[in-house]
Enzyme design. Structure first.
Site, PDB file in Angstrom:
ATOM      1  N   GLU A 121       2.655   5.065  -3.921  1.00 11.92           N
ATOM      2  CA  GLU A 121       2.621   6.030  -5.059  1.00 11.92           C
ATOM      3  C   GLU A 121       3.937   6.798  -5.183  1.00 11.92           C
ATOM      4  OE1 GLU A 121       0.165   5.657  -2.791  1.00 11.92           O
ATOM      5  OE2 GLU A 121      -1.019   4.421  -4.147  1.00 11.92           O
ATOM      6  N   ASP A 163       0.853  -1.185   0.000  1.00 17.71           N
ATOM      7  CA  ASP A 163       0.000   0.000   0.000  1.00 17.71           C
ATOM      8  C   ASP A 163       0.897   1.245   0.000  1.00 17.71           C
ATOM      9  OD1 ASP A 163      -2.287   1.578   0.287  1.00 17.71           O
ATOM     10  OD2 ASP A 163      -2.385   1.327   2.466  1.00 17.71           O
ATOM     11  N   ASP A 173      -8.926   3.586  -2.577  1.00 15.02           N
ATOM     12  CA  ASP A 173      -9.939   3.992  -1.588  1.00 15.02           C
ATOM     13  C   ASP A 173     -11.201   4.538  -2.232  1.00 15.02           C
ATOM     14  OD1 ASP A 173      -8.152   3.199   0.307  1.00 15.02           O
ATOM     15  OD2 ASP A 173      -7.389   5.212   0.708  1.00 15.02           O
TER      16      ASP A 173
HETATM   17  O1  MIG Z   1      -3.723   5.991   4.859  1.00 13.60           O
HETATM   18  O2  MIG Z   1      -3.633   0.719   5.706  1.00 13.60           O
HETATM   19  O3  MIG Z   1      -5.882   2.174   0.361  1.00 13.60           O
HETATM   20  O4  MIG Z   1      -6.860  -0.065   1.686  1.00 13.60           O
HETATM   21  O5  MIG Z   1      -6.854  -0.035   4.515  1.00 13.60           O
HETATM   22  C1  MIG Z   1      -4.535   4.875   4.615  1.00 13.60           C
HETATM   23  C2  MIG Z   1      -4.784   1.477   5.879  1.00 13.60           C
HETATM   24  C3  MIG Z   1      -3.688   3.669   4.364  1.00 13.60           C
HETATM   25  C4  MIG Z   1      -4.943   2.992   2.410  1.00 13.60           C
HETATM   26  C5  MIG Z   1      -5.406   1.794   1.635  1.00 13.60           C
HETATM   27  C6  MIG Z   1      -6.441   1.054   2.412  1.00 13.60           C
HETATM   28  C7  MIG Z   1      -5.870   0.635   3.745  1.00 13.60           C
HETATM   29  C8  MIG Z   1      -5.374   1.863   4.521  1.00 13.60           C
HETATM   30  N1  MIG Z   1      -4.380   2.582   3.708  1.00 13.60           N
END
Ligand code: MIG
Length: 804
Positions: free
Chosen positions: A416, A413, A489
């Site tokens: 980016e 995650d 998200d």
């Molecule tokens: O700032 O890990 O897209 O799926 O549950 C949020 C917490 C960070 C974003 C992800 C989401 C995940 C969440 N993450």
């Protein structure tokens, strides 16, 4: 704020003769020089290189002052090297490079480059010579390419854009962005896939602009007669990919950028996720909830709260005192554990990952050598430079403990990369870029892809011969070689159900077939109806996972009570029944480059109206789905491509090539099966491999013309398929008003363990008097009220004849 008062330096040397910075255009080509599979053209200052990749793919590159950049691409690890015959010819008007399928024309008058097919039809042509503008601040050039846009030309691709499926009239940007709760038309999002497909007058071609810098695409938005793409740096380098069918373009794009490896079979099951299930007991309760409710599930996720202070590769000792035991118990209960890993590493000298990374100088640095620091979940963080191969190896090895504990998959995650407040890294951050060096301007869009690559390669090494499962949020063209993706998200709204449906089809034609949305919507609260409609779409998403943000209500398939629980169960069971079909479709993707989801336009691109259809799609090539995307919808209209189809639920036969309206009570969505299909089916299990498969059901649908179907089988969890240990079966179905014949042939080295097929014949227009299998009459046939017929026979049959 400190202001730099001397930004401007006085010149004490003559500035005469320095040309002002303006856009520069190619002049006229005055020569052509052939070297191997390349032809070089020049206007005396700038050079253009045309590379013949194969008969359908031609690459064009521009060097403003004749010096091309080093040939290196994260998207295209290796250009296919098979020599392709081609001709270079010259007339008074043009130079022409021709393969058996494509001509690339270089016009002498103005250096316009165009492409035509072997019938002489022009498919793509410049509307301006390629151009560039010097970038004084960073060096290099902004690079531009402008092509014509025909009156009825349509555009598809570019990955996960949250807008209409047909991109005509849009201007879009590629710059990986953490786009929490994005909305319709918000751009850019998490991924950058600089590849689009054009369809004009029934002919498709693709353009793959392999440039990792911030890039822009304009499809007749600023000027309805022009299509252009440009980037803030790098090289003007693009691949022209010939069709004439969209399918040919996608397959050739996969030849350049690769396909997904085969997933472990369990990854095609249902996955349950939440931010976060903790402590350990909660995870167990959820897992048991599936078994008690008899809702199949294969994967359960641990989001960031499993870690100790959000430090990657650690466990929170209070919430998860004994992860090995928990994972073991989950495994025994049929659940694979997937854990999240983010790129931010907490600055903390008592934390071994940080210490090692610091000692080995693996973290990214700013232009003046300061560390790149930013705040993310763990607090102040530094970030590994995943564009350094040595860092990737180190990172991959960090997974050894997790793998040893029994973790089966990793979720990357925030890659980016996302940084709280600032959004992402500043432009001046430096990257090793596999030895080709670059600032963050160049590395930003590939950072996430290189992170998940490091993850995948590490897992593959640690897991020996087992297939790892990975999922990533960010990516660049080619990320499919390392991972599945989800669309980030999203929101629990009907609009987002629609966005997701379009995004998945778009990802699928953009090289990323293994994709899914957060079922139910990440933020916000779905009601039972929306959740169920989303499960129904998810049943036919190549990747099927429910996920939700931490501040929302419980979100499991049984959370909404009846009738929702039963309907959710019915669809998740359908997902499991169709796993052998999905798995075969995955093989067709992996091996031959077919996308898993296929929008209607891909089936019938010659009809303009189809360029605007975005609700219905086929799942593989045999099953058409049209999700229900509105609340309270009791019926809906959809288009069936030409040919004969069967309504999956009623077995009613329907002619395609028209729009039809079908009832859509909450417990169904429109599902149609192509006549002549053979759809393999597994018995419902609570998780893949719960029990040995004793027989495979073959659903055979009558057709009065010949139809081929494919069925792929292998062990489902190793890389033995790379050593050709698999079985590819082909079925040929053909019928008349009095007969139906099914032929089976197979190739490959794998032997499935089950002995027989349970065959079900659907849609037979006559009452059979005899069924003969490999010369033997089958006596035991059950005749059902819906005029279907069932019998058993050996899995090795060669031919079955059904006679009136
Ligand atoms: O700032 O890990 O897209 O799926 O549950 C949020 C917490 C960070 C974003 C992800 C989401 C995940 C969440 N993450």
């Amino acid at each position: 704020m400190i202001v730099d008062d001397e930004e401007f330096h006085h010149l004490n040397n003559p500035a005469d003769g320095i040309k002002p910075i303006v856009k520069k255009y190619l002049g006229v080509p005055n020569s052509a020089e052939q070297k191997g599979n390349k032809v070089f053209f020049t206007d005396g200052d700038a050079s253009v290189e045309v590379t013949i990749v194969n008969k359908d793919i031609i690459r064009v590159r521009l060097a403003p002052h004749t010096v091309f950049l080093d040939e290196f691409s994260y998207a295209v690890p290796e250009l296919p090297t098979k020599a392709t015959p081609f001709n270079l010819t010259e007339t008074e008007l043009e130079f022409k490079v021709s393969t058996a399928a494509v001509n690339c024309h270089i016009r002498k008058q103005d250096f316009f480059i165009s492409f035509s097919d072997s019938n002489g039809i022009t498919t793509s042509s410049d509307a301006a010579p390629m151009h560039w503008e010097e970038n004084v601040k960073f060096g290099g050039y902004y690079v531009f390419c402008t092509k014509t846009c025909a009156p009825q030309e349509s555009f598809f691709g570019l990955g996960d854009k949250a807008t209409e499926f047909n991109l005509r009239g849009k201007r879009l940007k590629n710059w990986n962005t953490d786009a929490y709760s994005y909305g319709w038309n918000q751009d850019p999002l998490y991924r950058s896939i600089p590849f689009y497909i054009s369809v004009n007058e029934g002919i498709a071609h693709g353009i793959f602009f392999d440039n990792t810098f911030k890039a822009h695409f304009d499809f007749g938005c600023e000027d309805a007669t022009k299509t252009s793409f440009w980037a803030d740096g790098g090289e003007l380098q693009y691949y022209y990919i010939h069709g004439p069918h969209m399918m040919d373009v996608v397959k050739n794009y996969h030849i350049l950028t690769g396909t997904h490896p085969m997933p472990p079979l369990w990854a095609l099951g249902y996955h349950q996720c939440r931010w976060s299930y903790y402590p350990e007991n909660k995870v167990r309760v959820i897992a048991n909830g599936f078994r008690q409710n008899k809702i199949p599930c294969d994967g359960i996720y641990l989001d960031i709260d499993y870690m100790d202070g959000y430090r990657c590769f650690t466990w929170n000792p209070k919430y998860f005192p004994n992860p090995r035991k928990m994972i073991e118990d989950l495994n025994a209960n049929g659940f694979k554990t997937v854990v999240i890993i983010d790129p931010g590493i907490r600055v903390d000298d008592n934390y071994w990952v940080f210490k090692e990374g610091k000692e080995k100088r693996y973290f990214c640095r700013r232009s003046d050598d300061y560390f790149m620091e930013g705040h993310v979940w763990p607090g102040r963080c530094q970030f590994p430079d995943f564009t350094n191969p040595e860092v990737r190896t180190w990172w991959g090895d960090l997974f050894d403990d997790l793998v040893d504990l029994g973790v089966a998959g990793v979720w990357n995650d925030m890659n980016e990369p996302a940084v709280f407040g600032a959004g992402t890294f500043p432009d001046d951050v430096r990257h090793q870029y596999d030895g080709f060096r670059g600032s963050h301007r160049k590395a930003h869009n590939v950072y996430g892809m290189q992170m998940v690559r490091a993850t995948y390669e590490g897992l593959r090494k640690q897991m020996k011969n087992k297939r790892p499962f990975t999922i990533t949020r960010a990516g660049y063209a080619g990320v499919q070689r390392y991972s599945s993706v989800w669309t980030g998200d999203n929101v629990a709204s009907w609009e987002h159900l629609k966005i997701g449906n379009v995004q998945l089809q778009r990802l699928s034609v953009s090289g990323i077939s293994f994709c899914g949305t957060d079922i139910g919507g990440f933020s916000g609260e779905p009601d039972g109806e929306l959740f169920t409609r989303w499960i129904q779409l998810g049943t036919f998403s190549p990747f099927m996972r429910a996920h939700s943000a931490g501040d929302t209500k419980e979100r499991e398939p049984w959370s909404f009570g009846e009738p929702f629980t039963s309907i959710n169960r019915k669809f998740i069971e359908l997902r499991y029944r169709l796993i052998p079909y999905l798995y075969s479709t995955f093989w067709e993707h992996h091996r031959y480059g077919f996308p898993i989801l296929r929008p209607v336009v891909m089936h019938e691109q010659e009809t303009l109206a189809n360029h605007f259809r975005q609700d219905e799609f086929t799942y593989g090539d045999k099953i058409l789905i049209c999700p229900v995307l509105e609340p309270g919808q009791q019926s809906r209209t959809l288009y069936l491509p030409k040919g004969k189809w069967y309504n999956f639920w009623t077995l009613e036969s329907v002619d395609g090539g028209q729009e039809i309206t079908v009832a859509t009570p909450l417990d169904t969505i429109p599902i149609f099966v192509k006549a002549g299909s053979v759809i393999p089916e597994y018995p419902v299990m609570q998780y893949t491999n719960e029990k040995p498969i004793e027989e495979v059901k073959l659903n055979i649908y009558y057709s009065d013309y010949e139809v081929n179907s494919f069925y792929f089988e292998d062990y489902g969890e190793t890389f033995a398929y790379e050593q050709d240990i698999y079985l590819e079966k082909k079925f040929i179905v053909n019928g008349t008003s009095k007969t139906l014949s099914i032929k089976q042939s197979m190739e490959g080295l794998y032997t499935p363990r089950y002995d027989g097929y349970h065959i079900k014949i659907n849609g037979l227009p006559f009452k059979p008097s005899k069924i003969i299998a490999d010369g033997k009459e089958i006596k035991e046939v059950s005749v059902n009220a819906d005029k279907t017929y069932e019998f058993k026979f050996s899995k090795n049959f060669k031919q079955i004849e059904i006679l009136k």
